[in-house]
Motif scaffolding. Structure first.
Motif, PDB file in Angstrom:
ATOM      1  N   ASP A  81       1.083  -1.268  -0.029  1.00 51.59           N
ATOM      2  CA  ASP A  81       0.057   0.267   0.087  1.00 51.59           C
ATOM      3  C   ASP A  81       1.011   1.257  -0.110  1.00 51.59           C
ATOM      4  O   ASP A  81       0.637   2.574  -0.934  1.00 51.59           O
ATOM      5  N   ALA A  82       1.831   1.300   0.686  1.00 50.24           N
ATOM      6  CA  ALA A  82       2.861   2.065   0.892  1.00 50.24           C
ATOM      7  C   ALA A  82       3.590   2.174  -0.296  1.00 50.24           C
ATOM      8  O   ALA A  82       3.686   3.693  -1.425  1.00 50.24           O
ATOM      9  N   LEU A  83       3.902   1.139  -1.151  1.00 48.84           N
ATOM     10  CA  LEU A  83       4.690   1.849  -2.687  1.00 48.84           C
ATOM     11  C   LEU A  83       3.748   2.054  -3.551  1.00 48.84           C
ATOM     12  O   LEU A  83       3.587   2.871  -4.138  1.00 48.84           O
ATOM     13  N   ASP A  84       2.389   2.253  -3.210  1.00 48.44           N
ATOM     14  CA  ASP A  84       1.115   2.656  -4.296  1.00 48.44           C
ATOM     15  C   ASP A  84       1.132   3.683  -4.219  1.00 48.44           C
ATOM     16  O   ASP A  84       0.945   4.339  -5.280  1.00 48.44           O
ATOM     17  N   ALA A  85       0.795   4.579  -3.184  1.00 44.70           N
ATOM     18  CA  ALA A  85       0.754   5.923  -2.508  1.00 44.70           C
ATOM     19  C   ALA A  85       1.826   6.300  -3.054  1.00 44.70           C
ATOM     20  O   ALA A  85       1.833   7.534  -3.380  1.00 44.70           O
ATOM     21  N   ALA A  86       3.357   5.917  -3.253  1.00 40.64           N
ATOM     22  CA  ALA A  86       4.689   6.694  -3.692  1.00 40.64           C
ATOM     23  C   ALA A  86       3.901   6.769  -5.652  1.00 40.64           C
ATOM     24  O   ALA A  86       4.950   7.551  -5.083  1.00 40.64           O
ATOM     25  N   ALA A  87       4.314   5.588  -5.695  1.00 38.10           N
ATOM     26  CA  ALA A  87       3.589   5.604  -7.075  1.00 38.10           C
ATOM     27  C   ALA A  87       2.950   6.627  -7.702  1.00 38.10           C
ATOM     28  O   ALA A  87       3.169   7.271  -8.783  1.00 38.10           O
ATOM     29  N   ALA A  88       1.847   6.722  -7.004  1.00 40.51           N
ATOM     30  CA  ALA A  88       1.008   7.556  -6.971  1.00 40.51           C
ATOM     31  C   ALA A  88       1.604   9.712  -7.039  1.00 40.51           C
ATOM     32  O   ALA A  88       0.886   9.790  -7.799  1.00 40.51           O
ATOM     33  N   LEU A  89       2.455   9.268  -6.493  1.00 40.64           N
ATOM     34  CA  LEU A  89       2.946  10.595  -6.487  1.00 40.64           C
ATOM     35  C   LEU A  89       3.790  10.933  -7.647  1.00 40.64           C
ATOM     36  O   LEU A  89       4.173  11.970  -8.430  1.00 40.64           O
ATOM     37  N   VAL A  90       4.617   9.842  -8.291  1.00 39.89           N
ATOM     38  CA  VAL A  90       5.306   9.863  -9.114  1.00 39.89           C
ATOM     39  C   VAL A  90       4.622  11.068 -10.716  1.00 39.89           C
ATOM     40  O   VAL A  90       4.972  11.289 -11.887  1.00 39.89           O
ATOM     41  N   VAL A  91       3.212  10.009 -10.733  1.00 39.74           N
ATOM     42  CA  VAL A  91       2.250  10.360 -11.871  1.00 39.74           C
ATOM     43  C   VAL A  91       2.552  11.492 -11.929  1.00 39.74           C
ATOM     44  O   VAL A  91       1.832  13.031 -11.820  1.00 39.74           O
ATOM     45  N   GLY A  92       2.417  12.316 -13.420  1.00 37.76           N
ATOM     46  CA  GLY A  92       2.658  13.368 -13.512  1.00 37.76           C
ATOM     47  C   GLY A  92       3.723  14.684 -13.882  1.00 37.76           C
ATOM     48  O   GLY A  92       4.703  13.590 -14.168  1.00 37.76           O
ATOM     49  N   ARG A  93       3.742  16.055 -13.845  1.00 45.26           N
ATOM     50  CA  ARG A  93       4.946  16.752 -14.741  1.00 45.26           C
ATOM     51  C   ARG A  93       5.461  17.392 -13.976  1.00 45.26           C
ATOM     52  O   ARG A  93       4.742  17.979 -12.639  1.00 45.26           O
ATOM     53  N   HIS A  94       6.968  16.555 -13.693  1.00 40.60           N
ATOM     54  CA  HIS A  94       7.818  16.676 -11.932  1.00 40.60           C
ATOM     55  C   HIS A  94       8.809  17.168 -12.581  1.00 40.60           C
ATOM     56  O   HIS A  94       9.667  17.150 -13.508  1.00 40.60           O
ATOM     57  N   ASP A  95       9.700  18.196 -11.597  1.00 38.59           N
ATOM     58  CA  ASP A  95      11.518  17.993 -11.977  1.00 38.59           C
ATOM     59  C   ASP A  95      11.701  17.267 -10.801  1.00 38.59           C
ATOM     60  O   ASP A  95      11.995  16.714  -9.386  1.00 38.59           O
ATOM     61  N   PHE A  96      12.369  15.922 -11.969  1.00 42.86           N
ATOM     62  CA  PHE A  96      13.210  15.371 -11.843  1.00 42.86           C
ATOM     63  C   PHE A  96      14.308  14.922 -11.107  1.00 42.86           C
ATOM     64  O   PHE A  96      15.105  13.775 -11.280  1.00 42.86           O
ATOM     65  N   ARG A  97      15.471  16.289 -10.578  1.00 46.08           N
ATOM     66  CA  ARG A  97      16.703  16.620 -10.778  1.00 46.08           C
ATOM     67  C   ARG A  97      17.286  15.888  -8.945  1.00 46.08           C
ATOM     68  O   ARG A  97      18.242  15.555  -9.234  1.00 46.08           O
ATOM     69  N   ALA A  98      16.377  15.351  -8.033  1.00 46.81           N
ATOM     70  CA  ALA A  98      16.321  14.739  -6.820  1.00 46.81           C
ATOM     71  C   ALA A  98      17.464  12.933  -7.652  1.00 46.81           C
ATOM     72  O   ALA A  98      17.139  12.380  -6.806  1.00 46.81           O
ATOM     73  N   PHE A  99      16.601  12.446  -9.163  1.00 46.97           N
ATOM     74  CA  PHE A  99      16.502  11.071  -9.142  1.00 46.97           C
ATOM     75  C   PHE A  99      17.824  11.218 -10.182  1.00 46.97           C
ATOM     76  O   PHE A  99      17.172   9.997 -11.009  1.00 46.97           O
ATOM     77  N   THR A 100      18.406  12.292 -10.566  1.00 45.14           N
ATOM     78  CA  THR A 100      20.010  11.838 -11.763  1.00 45.14           C
ATOM     79  C   THR A 100      20.520  12.342 -10.525  1.00 45.14           C
ATOM     80  O   THR A 100      20.970  13.575 -10.027  1.00 45.14           O
ATOM     81  N   PRO A 101      22.135  11.844 -11.094  1.00 39.04           N
ATOM     82  CA  PRO A 101      23.300  12.202 -10.570  1.00 39.04           C
ATOM     83  C   PRO A 101      23.356  13.654 -10.520  1.00 39.04           C
ATOM     84  O   PRO A 101      23.366  14.379 -11.935  1.00 39.04           O
ATOM     85  N   THR A 102      24.122  14.349  -9.738  1.00 38.94           N
ATOM     86  CA  THR A 102      24.721  15.843  -9.682  1.00 38.94           C
ATOM     87  C   THR A 102      24.789  16.374 -10.540  1.00 38.94           C
ATOM     88  O   THR A 102      24.893  17.160 -11.411  1.00 38.94           O
ATOM     89  N   PRO A 142       7.734   7.961   5.583  1.00 41.92           N
ATOM     90  CA  PRO A 142       6.348   7.898   4.717  1.00 41.92           C
ATOM     91  C   PRO A 142       6.286   8.462   2.969  1.00 41.92           C
ATOM     92  O   PRO A 142       7.164   9.245   3.029  1.00 41.92           O
ATOM     93  N   ALA A 143       5.246   8.575   2.586  1.00 43.21           N
ATOM     94  CA  ALA A 143       4.859   8.237   1.315  1.00 43.21           C
ATOM     95  C   ALA A 143       5.331   9.909   0.849  1.00 43.21           C
ATOM     96  O   ALA A 143       5.626  10.071  -0.346  1.00 43.21           O
ATOM     97  N   ASP A 144       4.624  10.906   1.626  1.00 41.66           N
ATOM     98  CA  ASP A 144       4.258  11.520   1.336  1.00 41.66           C
ATOM     99  C   ASP A 144       6.058  13.132   0.806  1.00 41.66           C
ATOM    100  O   ASP A 144       5.928  13.680   0.428  1.00 41.66           O
ATOM    101  N   ARG A 145       7.130  11.776   2.011  1.00 35.21           N
ATOM    102  CA  ARG A 145       8.120  12.622   1.508  1.00 35.21           C
ATOM    103  C   ARG A 145       8.757  13.201   0.180  1.00 35.21           C
ATOM    104  O   ARG A 145       9.860  13.577  -0.174  1.00 35.21           O
TER     105      ARG A 145
END
Length: 263
Positions: free
Chosen positions: A140-161, A214-217
C-alpha cells in the motif's frame, strides 16, 4: 541518387555483458555490436539513433533504433543476416522500413521500464534479473509513492548531480507496483527519462515500502530537490526497457516489416 531508406529495428538484449547502449572506445556496447553487424550486411558505415540509451547492465526487450541506408537489401534479409551475425546476448526482433525522416528518439512519445524486486527467498536462477529484498515491503505504501510520481515534475533529485542534462522536468504517464508471484514489479512510463531516474525512484520507494520514510516525503523531492535528498540508486540488473510508444496506433513506424517466425 535516390534518397536513403530509413529502417526501424526492434532490439532485445541482456545488458549484463555491455557497458550500456552508447558506443565507447575500448568498451563492448550494444550500439557498437549492432552497428558493426549492420555494417557487414549493408556494406556501408552505419549511424544508429536509439529511443532510449540504456546504462551498463540494463536490459531491453523493446528497444527501438533507426538508421538511414542506401542499401537495397530487403528487411527480411537484414533480419536473417542479423540473426547470424549478432552475439547471443543481443537480437533483432523486427526490421521494417519507416517513413522518410523517422527518428527513433525524436519521434517516440513514451518509454516504458520495468524493475523487478524479489521479496521471498533468494532465487539463484533469477539473481541476474531481480533485486532480492528479504525485508517485508508494504505494498500500500509503495502504491501511494508510485501515485505521487505520475504527472509532470522536476526530477533533479533522481539523477546524478554531475550530469549532461540541463532540463529536469519529465512527464510520467503511468507508475505502479504489481505483484507477480513472489516478485514486486514497478512499471513506469514517461515521455523521457533522466540518467538513473528509474533506479533512484526505486531506491527511494523501497525506503517508503519498508517504513523508513512516509510516502508524502517523496512529494517534496519532485519539486527540484537536490540529489542527496533522495534514496540510493538501485542496482541496474533488475531494470528492463520493455517498450517504446510512437504516435501511430500500433506503436511502430509504418512500412513493410520482417519478423522472425514465432515472434
Amino acid at each position: 541518387m535516390p534518397a536513403p531508406r530509413v529502417l526501424r529495428l526492434e532490439l532485445e538484449y541482456d545488458g549484463a555483458g555491455f557497458a550500456g547502449w552508447a558506443a565507447q572506445p575500448g568498451l563492448r556496447t550494444v550500439e557498437g555490436v549492432v552497428r558493426d553487424a549492420l555494417g557487414v550486411l549493408l556494406r556501408e558505415p552505419v549511424g544508429l539513433v536509439v529511443a532510449g540509451r540504456t546504462d551498463a547492465g540494463v536490459h531491453a526487450r523493446g528497444q527501438v533504433a533507426s538508421l538511414a541506408t542506401s542499401s537495397g537489401l530487403p528487411p527480411a534479409r537484414i533480419l536473417r543476416g542479423l540473426a547470424g551475425l549478432l552475439p547471443p546476448d543481443v537480437a533483432a526482433r523486427d526490421v521494417r522500413e519507416a517513413p522518410a525522416g523517422f527518428d527513433a528518439r525524436r519521434d517516440a512519445v513514451a518509454r516504458r521500464y520495468e524493475y523487478r524486486v524479489l521479496t521471498g527467498p533468494p532465487s539463484p536462477l533469477r539473481r541476474a534479473l531481480v533485486l532480492h529484498h528479504p525485508a517485508p515491503l508494504d505494498t500500500d505504501a509503495l502504491d501511494a509513492a508510485a501515485a505521487l510520481v505520475v504527472g509532470r515534475h522536476d526530477f533533479r533529485a533522481f539523477t546524478p548531480t554531475r550530469t549532461e542534462h540541463v532540463f529536469f522536468h519529465r512527464t510520467v504517464t503511468a507508475c505502479s507496483w504489481e505483484r507477480r508471484g513472489d516478485e514486486l514489479v514497478m512499471t513506469v512510463e514517461a515521455d523521457a527519462f533522466l540518467r538513473h531516474m528509474v533506479r533512484v525512484l526505486v531506491g527511494t520507494m523501497l525506503l517508503v515500502g519498508r517504513g523508513a520514510w512516509p510516502a508524502d516525503r517523496l512529494a517534496a523531492l519532485l519539486e527540484g530537490a537536490p540529489r542527496g535528498a533522495a534514496g540510493r540508486t538501485a542496482p541496474a540488473h533488475p531494470l528492463t526497457l520493455v517498450g517504446v510508444r510512437y504516435p501511430d496506433d500500433d506503436g511502430r513506424a509504418a512500412g513493410p516489416a520482417a519478423t522472425l517466425p514465432g515472434t
